[in-house]
Design a protein around this motif. Sequence first.
Motif, short mmCIF file in Angstrom:
data_model
loop_
_atom_site.label_atom_id
_atom_site.label_comp_id
_atom_site.label_asym_id
_atom_site.label_seq_id
_atom_site.Cartn_x
_atom_site.Cartn_y
_atom_site.Cartn_z
N ALA A 282 39.64 15.34 35.33
CA ALA A 282 38.36 15.35 36.04
C ALA A 282 37.68 14.00 35.99
CB ALA A 282 37.46 16.42 35.43
N ALA A 283 37.84 13.34 34.83
CA ALA A 283 37.19 12.03 34.68
C ALA A 283 38.14 10.88 34.97
CB ALA A 283 36.62 11.89 33.27
N ALA A 284 39.32 11.18 35.39
CA ALA A 284 40.30 10.13 35.63
C ALA A 284 40.50 9.95 37.12
CB ALA A 284 41.63 10.49 34.97
N ALA A 285 40.57 8.70 37.55
CA ALA A 285 40.80 8.42 38.96
C ALA A 285 42.23 8.77 39.32
CB ALA A 285 40.52 6.95 39.24
N LYS A 286 42.39 9.30 40.55
CA LYS A 286 43.71 9.71 40.99
C LYS A 286 44.69 8.53 41.05
CE LYS A 286 43.55 14.16 41.85
NZ LYS A 286 44.50 15.12 41.27
N HIS A 287 44.20 7.37 41.48
CA HIS A 287 45.13 6.24 41.59
C HIS A 287 45.62 5.79 40.22
CE1 HIS A 287 41.36 4.07 40.72
NE2 HIS A 287 42.15 3.12 40.25
N THR A 288 44.81 5.95 39.17
CA THR A 288 45.25 5.61 37.82
C THR A 288 46.37 6.53 37.38
OG1 THR A 288 43.00 4.87 37.31
CG2 THR A 288 44.49 5.25 35.45
N VAL A 289 46.20 7.83 37.65
CA VAL A 289 47.25 8.79 37.30
C VAL A 289 48.52 8.49 38.08
CG1 VAL A 289 47.85 11.23 37.21
CG2 VAL A 289 45.50 10.52 36.78
N LEU A 290 48.37 8.14 39.35
CA LEU A 290 49.54 7.85 40.17
C LEU A 290 50.30 6.62 39.65
CD1 LEU A 290 51.16 8.59 42.69
CD2 LEU A 290 49.64 7.09 44.02
N VAL A 291 49.55 5.60 39.26
CA VAL A 291 50.20 4.40 38.72
C VAL A 291 50.95 4.72 37.43
CG1 VAL A 291 49.75 2.14 37.69
CG2 VAL A 291 48.62 2.78 39.82
N GLN A 292 50.31 5.50 36.54
CA GLN A 292 50.96 5.87 35.28
C GLN A 292 52.21 6.72 35.54
OE1 GLN A 292 49.97 4.75 32.25
NE2 GLN A 292 48.45 3.54 33.36
N PHE A 293 52.13 7.61 36.53
CA PHE A 293 53.28 8.45 36.86
C PHE A 293 54.43 7.60 37.41
CE2 PHE A 293 55.59 11.40 39.70
CZ PHE A 293 55.91 12.38 38.78
N PHE A 294 54.12 6.59 38.22
CA PHE A 294 55.15 5.70 38.74
C PHE A 294 55.79 4.90 37.61
CE2 PHE A 294 56.30 1.44 40.25
CZ PHE A 294 57.28 1.77 41.18
N VAL A 295 54.98 4.43 36.67
CA VAL A 295 55.53 3.68 35.53
C VAL A 295 56.46 4.57 34.72
CG1 VAL A 295 54.92 2.57 33.35
CG2 VAL A 295 53.61 2.06 35.41
N ALA A 296 56.08 5.83 34.53
CA ALA A 296 56.94 6.74 33.77
C ALA A 296 58.26 7.00 34.48
CB ALA A 296 56.20 8.06 33.53
N LEU A 297 58.24 7.03 35.82
CA LEU A 297 59.46 7.28 36.59
C LEU A 297 60.29 6.02 36.82
CD1 LEU A 297 58.38 9.80 39.38
CD2 LEU A 297 59.80 10.25 37.37
N LEU A 298 59.80 4.86 36.41
CA LEU A 298 60.47 3.61 36.71
C LEU A 298 61.92 3.56 36.21
CD1 LEU A 298 59.77 1.07 38.25
CD2 LEU A 298 59.03 0.02 36.11
N PRO A 299 62.24 3.98 34.97
CA PRO A 299 63.64 3.96 34.54
C PRO A 299 64.55 4.79 35.44
CG PRO A 299 62.20 4.27 32.65
CD PRO A 299 61.35 4.40 33.87
N ALA A 300 64.07 5.97 35.85
CA ALA A 300 64.89 6.81 36.72
C ALA A 300 65.11 6.14 38.07
CB ALA A 300 64.23 8.18 36.91
N LEU A 301 64.07 5.52 38.63
CA LEU A 301 64.21 4.85 39.92
C LEU A 301 65.19 3.69 39.84
CD1 LEU A 301 60.44 4.81 41.02
CD2 LEU A 301 62.25 6.40 41.75
N VAL A 302 65.12 2.93 38.75
CA VAL A 302 66.05 1.79 38.59
C VAL A 302 67.49 2.28 38.48
CG1 VAL A 302 66.70 -0.09 37.05
CG2 VAL A 302 64.30 0.28 37.59
N ILE A 303 67.71 3.34 37.69
CA ILE A 303 69.08 3.86 37.52
C ILE A 303 69.60 4.43 38.83
CG2 ILE A 303 70.41 5.67 36.38
CD1 ILE A 303 68.79 5.18 33.88
N ILE A 304 68.75 5.13 39.58
CA ILE A 304 69.17 5.68 40.87
C ILE A 304 69.54 4.56 41.84
CG2 ILE A 304 68.38 6.94 42.91
CD1 ILE A 304 66.74 8.71 41.01
N ALA A 305 68.74 3.49 41.85
CA ALA A 305 69.05 2.35 42.72
C ALA A 305 70.36 1.70 42.31
CB ALA A 305 67.90 1.34 42.68
N ALA A 306 70.58 1.55 41.01
CA ALA A 306 71.84 0.95 40.54
C ALA A 306 73.04 1.81 40.91
CB ALA A 306 71.77 0.73 39.03
#
Length: 667
Positions: A282-306
């Motif tokens: 409720a007190a967190a901006a949506k874009h902040t959550v989205l950025v954190q979610f993208f950072v968490a998924l970054l290893p999976a995205l890199v491995i999928i690209a490789a």
Amino acid sequence: MRKELWFGFSLMAIIVTSILVFMPWGHITNGHLGLLMLALIVVAIMLGFPTAFTLMGLGMFFAWLAYRSVNPDLAVQQVLDLMVQRGAFGVMSNDVLIAVPLFVFMGYLVERANLIDRLFKSLHLATAGVPGSLAVATIITCAIFATATGIVGAVVTLMGLLAFPAMLKAGYNVKVSAGAITAGGCLGILIPPSVLLIVYGAVAGVSVVQLYAGAFFPGFMLAGLYLGYIIVLAKWKPELMPPLPESERHVALPPLAQRLAPQHRNALAGLWRALTAGSGAAAAAKHTVLVQFFVALLPALVIIAALGITYQSTTAPVIEASTAGLVEAGGLVAAPVEEQEPTGLIGSPDAENADSGVQEPPTEGAKEVAPPAAAEAAKPEVAEKPAVAEPERLPVPTWFWIVCGVAIVMLAIRYWRLSWQRLEVFKMMLTSFFPLAIMILAVLGSIVFGLATPTEAAAVGAFGGCILAVVYRFIAHWQEADPKRRNIGAMVWSTIKELGVIVRESSYLTAKTSAMVCWLFVGSAIFSAAFALLGGQEIIETWVLSLNMTPVQFMMLAQFIIFILGWPLEWTEIIVIFMPIFIPLLKHFNIDPLFFGLLVALNLQTAFLSPPVAMAAFYLKGVSPSHVTLNQIFAGMMPFMAIQVFAIFLLYWFPEIGLWLPSILYK
């Protein structure tokens, strides 16, 4: 008197005694003068004389003796010509040496930009659950720092200031801590962009690009052996490396993680819920959550690209070049000659004629005009070309599915264990480890894959080091400033001033190191020329060949001599003085100079850890606490030196460790 002084004086006494006893003083030839020059240079260097100028002085004096024995009137002029043409001009025209100051400059920039401090802290937290985590983090940091600098003294000194106090404070054994730092610091001798490999390539005439490609796997194999030893020892004797307390593993969570952590222990699940349902955000901006979610998924995205890139490259259809169109367009002229098949060798007459389409002129008496029927048949016919079917992709190899399965399992385990603490540690790695790793991989990858020469890649690396220094200094000012009173202009100005100081200090140290290397090359060129003029090289070759050694015996003798020379001498002196003696003998024993260079680099790294004159020990002693003795550092280095000796035998038994990558990339 200290042990190392006893060793030095004893070695000098043995050399001087051998000269006095075995030298035929009644009938000294030029060959004997060459051997005398070789012995005197070792004694002079051990006495502390500057290596480069000692090489030049002895080289010019003995070259004068060699020229004087032939023509006394022209001896002085010939020596001066030798000094200018073979020495100074030869070094100035060597393009390979341009990469030395650029790589050294990149290393000093990284060292002075406080990048390694952040890297060690993040690796320390990332490996907190591994036995001997501090020592493991030290070895990994040393390997990365060695890749960025290639300077042994800088790596050992800086890690002695960062890691040694932390390990002693955590209750680590002094010997194990000292051994991990000194052994990890010496990895810069072998792991590219090693300055040693550049110097060896310039001396031996071996491609620096192929040396870098060959040194990748041996260097990281040695680092892996170090890590395996540390983990096994910590598991076997935990009292030597006690596990870190929970307070040392704690990472402060940001406000968003503090709000979401009580509701969801798994960071990925918590961010997904906050992003979709708004739970706890409720007190967190949506874009902040989205950025954190993208950072968490970054290893999976890199491995999928490789995996996607790997799939495209392994299943790409093989396109065969067809000559049907050439035959249609050229008629009988382009038709294959059945009498003799071309050999395919570049420069062979049959290959040249086949490629150019040039035919022999008609011999005398032959018909110059073809019959009308033949002429009609020789005319090209325009026919409608059938549609070419798109080539089918190759079947997917089995190993690709195995790699995919392993990657899926690893990602599943990672995201199942992804707590908020682990997410913060990963973010710390993103800001410390990955930028430096990407810069190093870009520099070395461009060299190994032929996209740039070592000099061009080193220039790009130096520019990247400047950018990293600016970014990290600005981030440091941002973190140190009060959030309510941050002045962007003042922080930018402070960053620019600090960058000026960093560049000035790095430039001075780079000029100092590069001048040392270049003067060493000048002295070495004069010394080796004088040695050859006196016939010393011929005497050594005749003696070695008279022993009727096998290639294995010669390799063992050469590596043993290099190992012994590594005690009193620096690697630069060994490379520029003694490599010109060994290199001409390699062809007789059918030894690849590239493989010999990898063994020499690994051997000299061993010599850096060999008491009583182990330079890495003195680097660490200079920055260690007063209660740490030199004998403790020596004792800690011995197990790692044994690992290095084992690595030398592994590389000799399995040469593909060093030769596989160059053979694949540069067929």
